[in-house]
Design an enzyme around this catalytic site. Structure first.
Site, PDB file in Angstrom:
ATOM      1  CD  GLU A   1      -2.733  -1.393   2.413  1.00 27.43           C
ATOM      2  OE1 GLU A   1      -2.655  -0.528   3.306  1.00 27.43           O
ATOM      3  OE2 GLU A   1      -3.464  -2.386   2.495  1.00 27.43           O
TER       4      GLU A   1
ATOM      5  CD  GLU B   1      -4.701  -8.035   1.208  1.00 33.40           C
ATOM      6  OE1 GLU B   1      -5.548  -7.407   1.872  1.00 33.40           O
ATOM      7  OE2 GLU B   1      -3.482  -7.743   1.205  1.00 33.40           O
TER       8      GLU B   1
ATOM      9  CG  ASN C   1      -0.832  -6.727  -1.876  1.00 39.67           C
ATOM     10  OD1 ASN C   1      -1.420  -7.244  -2.825  1.00 39.67           O
ATOM     11  ND2 ASN C   1      -1.333  -6.719  -0.654  1.00 39.67           N
TER      12      ASN C   1
ATOM     13  CG  HIS D   1      -9.971  -5.915   0.689  1.00 36.92           C
ATOM     14  ND1 HIS D   1     -10.262  -7.067   1.370  1.00 36.92           N
ATOM     15  CD2 HIS D   1      -8.636  -5.724   0.814  1.00 36.92           C
ATOM     16  CE1 HIS D   1      -9.154  -7.558   1.907  1.00 36.92           C
ATOM     17  NE2 HIS D   1      -8.150  -6.760   1.578  1.00 36.92           N
TER      18      HIS D   1
ATOM     19  CG  ASP E   1     -12.927  -9.195   1.413  1.00 42.01           C
ATOM     20  OD1 ASP E   1     -12.929  -8.133   0.741  1.00 42.01           O
ATOM     21  OD2 ASP E   1     -12.373  -9.277   2.519  1.00 42.01           O
TER      22      ASP E   1
END
Length: 445
Positions: free
Chosen positions: A157, A262, A198, A234, A264
């Site tokens: 990030e 990641e 990432n 996300h 979801d």
């Protein structure tokens, strides 16, 4: 970015009387997700909590996924909470579990602005001291697992939403080149591991993902070791970027691997059949985008069960973001992932199975299994499960049941094989137990 939730163990939930827990409907008749992914040379991974890798949670993690990411166990605050004092217990547990089950491990994460120990964030460091702290940390952690981890999220990030660099301990202290220095240190510590940057909100083509694109293009041109980019994903129901595949492809065209790291897809609670169907379609959309690009190595979900998801604690009123519900029942999203990976057989739509412990005493218990059909029917049925703690079947009624080792197989009696649309059938059994009585995952055959 996120922390997985902690909670009660499944074994503790089982204890007591009159426990009712919904078990999942039958899995797709295809092989587990990991076998489907292997056939396409893709990763299907999940973030995990090390302490939960037992019982049903551990069984699903091992059976369905060919890669694991430690949710929190490898972050700086976890492994070095006090300067010079290291705690590798959970990280080692996850790596050992993965190796025992033939799984890759994605190291997560080495250099990040969050979940750092207070001694680091509150310290006063010269530029040289901060650089040494960063490179020593990378050398220590990556070096510990040298040759055992497939990939590392080296830098996590680094960007703001507008594509400018995030103001962090690392950027403010070392400048933008902290990223190149971190990657170089990681390569020195383990030349065989794939090294990634990432970030989140970089799934579609936008200012943030373009900044990431320009960064990794520049790093490659400079000869800095960089193997791939991680798109966290996300996502929110109804907001999957239309440019996802295009974005994956442009990074791949730079000669980089791309991973969805990641995934979801959260929704406003409560969930319902319409939301779950839309969620399944969007999981499949993300999977399809990765499958379509050769250099998209695969997809990792950020926790596979809603009971281990970070979403409800961070976004009150939202959740149901993962492929399994809190009782380890696969949701439509699970089957959508399977289909995107080449699965061709859908589960018996509308028929579900529920396992319950209706009475438990010292050394024994009475269990019940109920099969319900809605929108489908069965002419015969089989229910199968594995006892995870040495339980032994002693008696059964309304079904023909056998046990071989830990595997239990029950089929209909001569008088109750038919389950009509809107109907149900129930059978029961007695069994012994000692020490613990975890609830198994039951499948319809």
């Amino acid at each position: 970015m996120r922390s997985l939730r902690t909670g009660l163990s499944l074994a503790s939930l089982v204890s007591g009387l009159a426990l009712l827990l919904g078990a999942p409907p039958a899995q797709a008749a295809d092989a587990p997700l990991r076998d489907l992914a292997d056939a396409k040379s893709k990763v299907i991974g999940t973030a995990v909590t090390g302490s939960k890798l037992t019982g049903t949670y551990g069984e699903i993690a091992a059976r369905e996924f060919n890669a694991l990411t430690p949710g929190n166990a490898m972050k700086w605050g976890s492994v070095e909470p006090t300067r010079g004092t290291f705690n590798w217990a959970e990280a080692d547990q996850i790596v050992n579990f993965a190796e025992a089950n033939g799984q890759q491990v994605r190291g997560h994460t080495l250099v990040w602005h969050s979940q750092n120990p207070s001694w680091l964030t509150n310290g006063t460091w010269t530029t040289a001291e901060l650089r040494q702290l960063m490179t020593d940390h990378i050398a220590t952690e990556v070096g510990r697992y040298k040759g055992r981890l497939e990939t590392w999220d080296v830098v996590n990030e680094p960007f703001n939403e507008d594509g400018t660099y995030r103001q962090t301990l690392w950027y403010n202290g070392l400048g933008a080149d902290y990223i190149a220095e971190a990657l170089t240190a990681a390569r020195a510590a383990d030349p065989s591991a794939k090294l990634y940057i990432n970030d989140y909100n970089v799934e579609g083509v936008n200012a943030k993902s373009t900044a990431l694109y320009n960064l990794v293009k520049s790093l490659k041109e400079r000869g800095v070791p960089i193997d791939g980019v991680g798109l966290q994903a996300h996502l929110i129901l109804g907001q999957v970027p239309a440019t996802l595949q295009q974005n994956i492809q442009r990074f791949a065209d730079l000669g980089l691997d791309v991973a969805i790291t990641e995934l979801d897809i959260r929704m406003n609670l409560p969930s319902d059949s319409a939301k779950l169907a839309q969620q399944a379609a969007e999981y499949k959309q993300v999977m399809n985008a990765c499958v379509a690009v050769a250099r998209c190595v695969g997809v990792t979900v950020w926790g596979f069960t809603d009971s281990d998801s970070w979403i409800p604690d961070t976004f009150p009123g939202q959740g149901a973001a993962t492929p399994y519900d809190e009782n380890f029942a696969p949701k439509p999203a699970y089957h959508a992932i399977a289909e995107a990976l080449g699965g061709t057989t859908t589960p018996p739509t509308g028929c579900t199975v529920t396992y319950s412990v209706v009475h438990q005493w010292n050394g024994g218990f009475t269990g019940q299994v109920r099969i319900d059909c809605s929108g489908a029917s069965l002419a015969s049925w089989k229910a199968n499960w594995t006892f995870g703690a040495g339980q032994q079947l002693t008696q059964a009624w309304n079904a023909n049941c056998t046990q071989s080792g830990s595997a239990v197989n029950c089929s209909n009696a001569s008088y109750n094989g038919t389950v009509p649309d809107g109907g149900s059938v129930t059978f029961g059994f007695n069994a012994s137990w000692s020490g613990s009585n975890p609830v198994p995952v039951v499948t319809l055959g």
